[in-house]
Design a protein around this motif. Sequence first.
Motif, PDB file in Angstrom:
ATOM      1  N   ASP A  29      25.606  48.097 -11.263  1.00 12.90           N
ATOM      2  CA  ASP A  29      26.579  48.292 -12.336  1.00 12.90           C
ATOM      3  C   ASP A  29      27.758  49.024 -11.719  1.00 12.90           C
ATOM      4  OD1 ASP A  29      28.152  49.017 -14.500  1.00 12.90           O
ATOM      5  OD2 ASP A  29      26.432  49.333 -15.832  1.00 12.90           O
ATOM      6  N   ASP A  30      28.841  48.305 -11.530  1.00  9.90           N
ATOM      7  CA  ASP A  30      29.982  48.899 -10.837  1.00  9.90           C
ATOM      8  C   ASP A  30      30.841  49.762 -11.738  1.00  9.90           C
ATOM      9  OD1 ASP A  30      29.715  47.919  -8.086  1.00  9.90           O
ATOM     10  OD2 ASP A  30      29.816  45.953  -9.025  1.00  9.90           O
ATOM     11  N   ALA A  31      30.454  49.915 -13.004  1.00  6.50           N
ATOM     12  CA  ALA A  31      31.103  50.903 -13.871  1.00  6.50           C
ATOM     13  C   ALA A  31      30.455  52.273 -13.732  1.00  6.50           C
ATOM     14  CB  ALA A  31      31.054  50.445 -15.326  1.00  6.50           C
ATOM     15  N   THR A  32      29.199  52.300 -13.311  1.00  6.20           N
ATOM     16  CA  THR A  32      28.462  53.571 -13.219  1.00  6.20           C
ATOM     17  C   THR A  32      28.017  53.912 -11.802  1.00  6.20           C
ATOM     18  OG1 THR A  32      26.297  52.538 -13.597  1.00  6.20           O
ATOM     19  CG2 THR A  32      27.562  53.188 -15.549  1.00  6.20           C
ATOM     20  N   SER A 201      28.168  36.327 -16.631  1.00  6.63           N
ATOM     21  CA  SER A 201      27.516  36.779 -17.858  1.00  6.63           C
ATOM     22  C   SER A 201      26.222  36.022 -18.079  1.00  6.63           C
ATOM     23  CB  SER A 201      28.454  36.552 -19.047  1.00  6.63           C
ATOM     24  OG  SER A 201      27.761  36.554 -20.274  1.00  6.63           O
ATOM     25  N   CYS A 225      25.192  41.516 -10.574  1.00  2.22           N
ATOM     26  CA  CYS A 225      26.278  42.497 -10.593  1.00  2.22           C
ATOM     27  C   CYS A 225      26.960  42.524 -11.960  1.00  2.22           C
ATOM     28  CB  CYS A 225      27.304  42.177  -9.520  1.00  2.22           C
ATOM     29  SG  CYS A 225      26.629  42.169  -7.842  1.00  2.22           S
ATOM     30  N   ARG A 226      26.932  43.679 -12.585  1.00  2.00           N
ATOM     31  CA  ARG A 226      27.637  43.903 -13.852  1.00  2.00           C
ATOM     32  C   ARG A 226      28.923  44.675 -13.564  1.00  2.00           C
ATOM     33  NH1 ARG A 226      25.764  47.544 -19.053  1.00  2.00           N
ATOM     34  NH2 ARG A 226      27.145  46.537 -20.584  1.00  2.00           N
ATOM     35  N   HIS A 227      29.988  44.333 -14.283  1.00  2.00           N
ATOM     36  CA  HIS A 227      31.291  44.981 -14.095  1.00  2.00           C
ATOM     37  C   HIS A 227      31.791  44.805 -12.664  1.00  2.00           C
ATOM     38  CE1 HIS A 227      29.793  47.660 -17.565  1.00  2.00           C
ATOM     39  NE2 HIS A 227      30.687  46.829 -18.067  1.00  2.00           N
ATOM     40  N   ASP A 229      34.263  43.308 -11.697  1.00  2.00           N
ATOM     41  CA  ASP A 229      35.717  43.448 -11.623  1.00  2.00           C
ATOM     42  C   ASP A 229      36.156  44.874 -11.323  1.00  2.00           C
ATOM     43  OD1 ASP A 229      34.749  44.247 -14.118  1.00  2.00           O
ATOM     44  OD2 ASP A 229      36.636  43.820 -15.136  1.00  2.00           O
ATOM     45  N   GLN A 230      35.253  45.840 -11.449  1.00  4.75           N
ATOM     46  CA  GLN A 230      35.584  47.232 -11.170  1.00  4.75           C
ATOM     47  C   GLN A 230      35.225  47.647  -9.745  1.00  4.75           C
ATOM     48  OE1 GLN A 230      34.617  50.104 -14.244  1.00  4.75           O
ATOM     49  NE2 GLN A 230      34.483  48.498 -15.799  1.00  4.75           N
TER      50      GLN A 230
END
Length: 250
Positions: A29-32, A201, A225-227, A229-230
């Motif tokens: 999770d590339d947001a966290t 997704s 991979c989630r997020h 784009d970050q």
Amino acid sequence: MNANDRTPADLLRSALAADPGRPLVTFYDDATGERVELSVATFANWVAKTANLLQGDLAAEPGDRAVLLLPAHWQTAVWLLACSSVGVVADVGGDPAAADLVVSGPDTLEAARACSGERVALALRPLGGRFPQPPGGFADYAVEVPGQGDRFAPYAPVDPDAPALAVGGAELSGAGVVERARADAGRLGVTAGSRVLSGLSYGTWEGLSCGLYAALAVGGSVVLCRHLDQLAEGGLEKRVEDERVTVTVR
């Protein structure tokens, strides 16, 4: 994999028998900044516990419909295989009001309340953590699942030709999921030992296949991979190298 496998749960059983220690799902999770790697054995243990929760505490039966309001996440992958194990139709992004039960992430709880049946909430926190404050009207998955049994046996045999997955307006049987997953693996060049990185997704068949089913069908593994784009510039190339990715789908 076993040519006689006719449901996603069959594919998982064959993977477990062949090499339980190899990686199956690596999640970012590339947001966290979260990274979780699950071997076949660890993933199968989560599936068994979740299937026991589904069949036991939630009283789900073959043919029941579970709406999954969840993102592309390792716990979503667990729920997809748990539904297959019980014979429950996994309806990805479907209408909670028409479901026998609903499984929701933290961002879709209000929509999930339309379900008149059982409701399960996933906090989707690192390491499978629970909600700091449990949402009213929902069972907290992280609280309920640890105490479930490590082995699962369905009360009734699962029919491979019965509906098993609904996504994007299409409905597939368990055998249909396996057939399409194997075809996708061939099209993408995914074989035993392949590492498939997917930033798609789970709301489409393509996302589900690239992010789980195609690799599972042929003895490969996924880097989910989630997020994505970050991810910082140059980060994707480094991840592909670090994770020994052989196929990338974005």
